[in-house]
Design an enzyme around this catalytic site. Structure first.
Site, PDB file in Angstrom:
ATOM      1  N   LYS A 111       0.827  -1.207   0.000  1.00 57.70           N
ATOM      2  CA  LYS A 111       0.000   0.000   0.000  1.00 57.70           C
ATOM      3  C   LYS A 111       0.873   1.274   0.000  1.00 57.70           C
ATOM      4  CE  LYS A 111      -3.806  -2.381   2.395  1.00 57.70           C
ATOM      5  NZ  LYS A 111      -4.715  -2.340   3.558  1.00 57.70           N
ATOM      6  N   TYR A 116     -12.727  -2.364  -2.049  1.00 57.35           N
ATOM      7  CA  TYR A 116     -13.195  -2.343  -0.659  1.00 57.35           C
ATOM      8  C   TYR A 116     -14.709  -2.193  -0.563  1.00 57.35           C
ATOM      9  CZ  TYR A 116      -8.408  -2.375   1.077  1.00 57.35           C
ATOM     10  OH  TYR A 116      -7.121  -2.742   1.392  1.00 57.35           O
ATOM     11  N   PHE A 166     -14.885   4.375   8.404  1.00 56.34           N
ATOM     12  CA  PHE A 166     -13.545   4.713   7.916  1.00 56.34           C
ATOM     13  C   PHE A 166     -13.419   4.566   6.395  1.00 56.34           C
ATOM     14  CE2 PHE A 166     -13.642   0.296   9.358  1.00 56.34           C
ATOM     15  CZ  PHE A 166     -13.219  -0.380   8.216  1.00 56.34           C
ATOM     16  N   ARG A 193      -1.321 -14.787   3.716  1.00 52.06           N
ATOM     17  CA  ARG A 193      -2.125 -14.135   4.769  1.00 52.06           C
ATOM     18  C   ARG A 193      -1.431 -14.266   6.127  1.00 52.06           C
ATOM     19  NH1 ARG A 193      -6.404 -10.458   4.172  1.00 52.06           N
ATOM     20  NH2 ARG A 193      -7.212 -11.173   6.160  1.00 52.06           N
ATOM     21  N   THR A 238      -5.261  -7.877  10.773  1.00 48.32           N
ATOM     22  CA  THR A 238      -5.646  -6.523  10.334  1.00 48.32           C
ATOM     23  C   THR A 238      -5.375  -5.501  11.438  1.00 48.32           C
ATOM     24  OG1 THR A 238      -7.450  -7.600   9.132  1.00 48.32           O
ATOM     25  CG2 THR A 238      -7.567  -5.203   9.324  1.00 48.32           C
ATOM     26  N   ARG A 257       2.740  -6.985   9.081  1.00 50.30           N
ATOM     27  CA  ARG A 257       2.059  -5.945   9.861  1.00 50.30           C
ATOM     28  C   ARG A 257       2.579  -5.909  11.301  1.00 50.30           C
ATOM     29  NH1 ARG A 257      -3.963  -7.257   7.516  1.00 50.30           N
ATOM     30  NH2 ARG A 257      -3.939  -5.849   5.739  1.00 50.30           N
ATOM     31  N   ASN A 280      -1.946   0.145   7.009  1.00 53.86           N
ATOM     32  CA  ASN A 280      -1.356  -1.104   7.510  1.00 53.86           C
ATOM     33  C   ASN A 280      -0.524  -1.851   6.475  1.00 53.86           C
ATOM     34  OD1 ASN A 280      -3.373  -2.098   5.968  1.00 53.86           O
ATOM     35  ND2 ASN A 280      -4.440  -3.210   7.582  1.00 53.86           N
ATOM     36  N   HIS A 334      -1.850  -5.486   1.567  1.00 54.16           N
ATOM     37  CA  HIS A 334      -3.089  -6.252   1.377  1.00 54.16           C
ATOM     38  C   HIS A 334      -2.724  -7.611   0.779  1.00 54.16           C
ATOM     39  CE1 HIS A 334      -7.055  -7.506  -0.010  1.00 54.16           C
ATOM     40  NE2 HIS A 334      -6.453  -7.850  -1.138  1.00 54.16           N
ATOM     41  N   GLU A 336      -9.656 -10.478  -7.457  1.00 53.36           N
ATOM     42  CA  GLU A 336      -8.697  -9.384  -7.296  1.00 53.36           C
ATOM     43  C   GLU A 336      -7.618  -9.412  -8.382  1.00 53.36           C
ATOM     44  OE1 GLU A 336      -7.430  -9.699  -3.209  1.00 53.36           O
ATOM     45  OE2 GLU A 336      -9.398  -9.075  -2.472  1.00 53.36           O
TER      46      GLU A 336
END
Ligand code: TYD
Length: 145
Positions: free
Chosen positions: A9, A49, A57, A85, A91, A102, A112, A115, A126
């Protein structure tokens, strides 16, 4: 063999973590099938999203995701979706265990770092969203400019 989509990100790029993150995946033995560096459009961010549209948010999340370039990666390997993952971590920053991406780099908040697709279904959608199949008959938008 499975495929999964990873996005480093805008904060990951700004903090110069691209190399360290890719190094983790390479050291693990995962293969990179696709990679590109681009700023996400608001349209794609909202689609990506869409499950969070109603959350307080959401606008902040879209602003953040479109605030600078990201790195898109398609990684390939056996059980790669679950493996990646696990490497990404939880998260919520306080739940992200040290040793995960993370857990090592993210503090509480929307930013964070990374993804990764959370299921086979999500991975297929995706990858198609961010690496649309090449259409030889469609004029290139980049070439047209
Ligand atoms: P989500 O898809 O639930 O998690 P993940 O990224 O681990 O698959 O949420 C997407 C992003 O939205 C998440 O990475 C950061 C942001 N977010 C918040 O800022 N606050 C929250 O309470 C949640 C659930 C997500």
């Amino acid at each position: 063999m499975e495929r999964t989509l990873v996005i480093i990100k805008p904060d990951g790029v700004r903090r110069h973590l691209v190399g360290s993150i890719i190094q983790r995946f390479e050291a693990k033995g995962l293969a990179i099938a696709e990679m590109k560096f681009e700023t996400m459009t608001p349209e794609l961010a909202k689609e990506h999203y869409q499950h969070l549209t109603e959350r307080s948010f959401f606008d902040e999340l879209i602003d953040y995701m479109t605030s600078g370039p990201v790195v898109y990666l398609v990684l390939v390997g056996e059980e790669v979706i679950d493996i990646v993952r696990k490497m990404v971590g939880a998260t919520k920053a306080a739940d992200a265990v040290p040793g995960t991406i993370r857990g090592d780099y993210a503090l509480p908040g929307t930013e964070n770092i990374i993804h990764a697709s959370d299921s086979r279904d999500a991975a297929v959608k995706e990858i198609a969203r961010f690496f649309p199949p090449f259409d030889i008959n469609k004029p290139s938008e980049k070439a047209a400019k």
